[in-house]
Write a protein that holds these residues in place. Structure first.
Motif, short mmCIF file in Angstrom:
data_model
loop_
_atom_site.label_atom_id
_atom_site.label_comp_id
_atom_site.label_asym_id
_atom_site.label_seq_id
_atom_site.Cartn_x
_atom_site.Cartn_y
_atom_site.Cartn_z
N LEU A 9 -75.09 1.44 -35.37
CA LEU A 9 -74.12 1.78 -36.07
C LEU A 9 -72.86 2.38 -35.34
CD1 LEU A 9 -75.68 3.56 -39.14
CD2 LEU A 9 -74.45 1.29 -39.25
N VAL A 10 -73.13 3.06 -34.36
CA VAL A 10 -72.08 3.77 -33.38
C VAL A 10 -72.05 2.92 -32.12
CG1 VAL A 10 -72.26 5.99 -34.94
CG2 VAL A 10 -73.67 5.56 -32.79
N GLU A 11 -72.83 2.04 -31.55
CA GLU A 11 -72.77 1.59 -30.53
C GLU A 11 -71.46 1.02 -30.23
OE1 GLU A 11 -75.66 -1.58 -30.15
OE2 GLU A 11 -77.30 -0.10 -29.52
N HIS A 12 -70.35 0.27 -31.15
CA HIS A 12 -69.47 -0.22 -30.82
C HIS A 12 -67.95 0.91 -30.69
CE1 HIS A 12 -69.42 0.42 -35.04
NE2 HIS A 12 -67.90 -0.02 -34.98
N LEU A 13 -68.49 2.16 -30.98
CA LEU A 13 -67.42 2.92 -31.01
C LEU A 13 -66.72 3.28 -29.56
CD1 LEU A 13 -68.62 5.76 -33.33
CD2 LEU A 13 -66.86 4.00 -33.79
N LYS A 14 -65.40 3.46 -29.31
CA LYS A 14 -65.12 3.86 -28.03
C LYS A 14 -64.26 5.04 -28.03
CE LYS A 14 -65.14 -0.51 -26.54
NZ LYS A 14 -66.32 -1.05 -25.48
N VAL A 15 -64.76 5.77 -27.08
CA VAL A 15 -64.24 7.29 -27.13
C VAL A 15 -63.29 7.33 -25.95
CG1 VAL A 15 -65.03 9.67 -26.74
CG2 VAL A 15 -66.49 8.04 -28.08
N ASN A 16 -62.06 8.17 -26.24
CA ASN A 16 -61.20 8.34 -25.28
C ASN A 16 -61.58 9.30 -24.25
OD1 ASN A 16 -58.87 8.95 -23.65
ND2 ASN A 16 -57.49 8.79 -25.24
N TYR A 17 -61.86 8.84 -23.11
CA TYR A 17 -62.64 9.61 -21.97
C TYR A 17 -61.59 9.61 -20.74
CZ TYR A 17 -66.43 11.46 -18.64
OH TYR A 17 -67.21 12.40 -17.71
N ALA B 170 -63.20 14.44 -29.00
CA ALA B 170 -62.86 12.82 -28.55
C ALA B 170 -64.08 12.03 -29.47
CB ALA B 170 -62.85 12.63 -27.20
N VAL B 171 -65.20 12.52 -29.25
CA VAL B 171 -66.34 11.74 -30.09
C VAL B 171 -66.18 11.91 -31.60
CG1 VAL B 171 -68.75 11.64 -30.41
CG2 VAL B 171 -67.91 11.95 -28.02
N GLU B 172 -65.82 13.14 -31.99
CA GLU B 172 -65.40 13.32 -33.29
C GLU B 172 -64.24 12.54 -34.02
OE1 GLU B 172 -64.88 17.54 -33.67
OE2 GLU B 172 -66.68 17.72 -34.72
N LYS B 173 -63.03 12.34 -33.05
CA LYS B 173 -62.07 11.66 -33.65
C LYS B 173 -62.28 10.17 -33.27
CE LYS B 173 -58.27 14.36 -31.65
NZ LYS B 173 -57.38 14.48 -30.59
N ALA B 174 -63.39 9.45 -32.49
CA ALA B 174 -63.60 8.26 -32.52
C ALA B 174 -64.35 7.78 -33.81
CB ALA B 174 -64.39 7.82 -31.23
N ILE B 175 -65.44 8.77 -34.29
CA ILE B 175 -66.21 8.48 -35.73
C ILE B 175 -65.27 8.51 -36.61
CG2 ILE B 175 -67.94 9.48 -36.90
CD1 ILE B 175 -69.23 10.53 -34.18
N SER C 259 -63.19 5.46 -37.07
CA SER C 259 -63.90 4.15 -37.09
C SER C 259 -63.99 3.60 -38.46
CB SER C 259 -65.42 4.41 -36.58
OG SER C 259 -66.02 5.02 -37.43
N ASP C 260 -64.33 2.52 -39.08
CA ASP C 260 -64.61 1.89 -40.06
C ASP C 260 -66.06 2.42 -40.86
OD1 ASP C 260 -66.08 0.51 -38.51
OD2 ASP C 260 -65.63 -1.43 -39.29
N LEU C 261 -66.49 3.36 -40.25
CA LEU C 261 -67.89 3.77 -40.78
C LEU C 261 -67.82 4.46 -41.96
CD1 LEU C 261 -69.67 4.85 -37.68
CD2 LEU C 261 -70.02 2.78 -38.79
N GLY C 262 -66.70 5.19 -42.24
CA GLY C 262 -66.54 5.87 -43.51
C GLY C 262 -67.63 7.29 -43.37
N LEU C 263 -67.78 7.74 -42.29
CA LEU C 263 -68.95 8.97 -42.30
C LEU C 263 -67.99 10.07 -41.87
CD1 LEU C 263 -71.76 7.28 -40.66
CD2 LEU C 263 -71.55 7.76 -43.08
N THR C 264 -68.35 11.37 -42.16
CA THR C 264 -67.73 12.62 -41.48
C THR C 264 -68.52 13.24 -40.62
OG1 THR C 264 -66.71 12.75 -43.60
CG2 THR C 264 -66.73 14.61 -42.11
N PRO C 265 -68.34 13.61 -39.28
CA PRO C 265 -69.13 14.14 -38.35
C PRO C 265 -69.25 15.68 -38.76
CG PRO C 265 -67.30 13.61 -37.29
CD PRO C 265 -67.18 13.27 -38.68
N ASN C 266 -70.48 16.40 -38.73
CA ASN C 266 -70.70 17.50 -38.66
C ASN C 266 -71.14 18.22 -37.25
OD1 ASN C 266 -70.67 17.17 -41.73
ND2 ASN C 266 -72.79 16.94 -41.60
N THR C 267 -70.17 18.97 -36.77
CA THR C 267 -70.44 19.38 -35.31
C THR C 267 -71.08 21.06 -35.25
OG1 THR C 267 -68.60 18.14 -34.63
CG2 THR C 267 -69.18 19.61 -33.19
N ALA C 268 -72.20 21.20 -34.39
CA ALA C 268 -72.43 22.34 -34.31
C ALA C 268 -72.75 22.57 -32.60
CB ALA C 268 -73.94 22.42 -34.95
#
Length: 185
Positions: free
Chosen positions: A36-44, A77-82, A85-94
């Motif tokens: 599901l997340v393999e295609h995501l590109k992260v600004n690094y 940057a990973v949160e922004k990429a998620i 994206s067109d996944l429609g998911l909200t990341p929870n960061t800890a």
């Protein structure tokens, strides 16, 4: 020459089916999958890189993914990429761990995704038919240049049609399997 045309058409049709499979992996089925997340590109550091090159993605249970970036600075940057994206998911960061919880699919969402799967299948069928058209055109050009006989042309076109029918059946099988996966509760 005819064998080269047939082999080329067969290889291109197989690539179209592989591309369909790759595209359908990204369609969310309610179960967690790292695809599901393999295609995501992260600004690094100013360049876009695949998520797999900056973080570890694991399946924590059937409905959630855990993403662990290798550097603390790129969590944002990973949160922004998620989110972008067109996944429609909200990341929870800890801390440095990002969790993605996949909600159960509603019946309405399953039907929408089923339509998307069918659309992708139809696009692949169109691509296969275009490959058939190109191969038949090459065969007609050989006939026009008098490099093959009319019987050879007819036989070759029949073989190309058989390849096309087989490829379209394969597309239908792939779409049907994905649809069953989507509709499984």
């Amino acid at each position: 020459m005819l064998n080269d045309i047939k082999k080329d058409a067969q290889a291109r049709m197989a690539k179209s089916i592989d591309a369909l499979r790759h595209t359908l992996v990204k369609v969310r089925t309610g179960r967690a999958s790292t695809a599901l997340v393999e295609h995501l590109k992260v600004n690094y550091y100013g360049s876009d890189v695949p998520l797999s090159q900056v973080a570890t993605v694991t399946i924590s249970d059937s409905r959630s993914l855990t993403i662990t970036p290798w550097e603390k600075q790129i969590v944002g940057a990973v949160e922004k990429a998620i989110l972008a994206s067109d996944l429609g998911l909200t990341p929870n960061t800890a801390g440095t761990t990002i969790r993605l919880n996949l909600p159960a699919l509603t019946e309405e969402r399953r039907k929408e995704l089923s339509k998307v799967v069918h659309g992708e299948g139809e696009d692949t069928k169109v691509a296969i038919r275009n490959i058939r058209r190109d191969a038949n055109q090459q065969i007609k050009d050989l006939l026009k240049d008098k490099q093959i006989t009319e019987d050879d042309e007819r036989r070759a076109e029949e073989e190309i049609q058989k390849l096309t029918d087989k490829s379209i059946k394969d597309v239908d099988d792939v779409v049907k399997a994905k649809e069953q996966e989507l509709m499984a509760v």
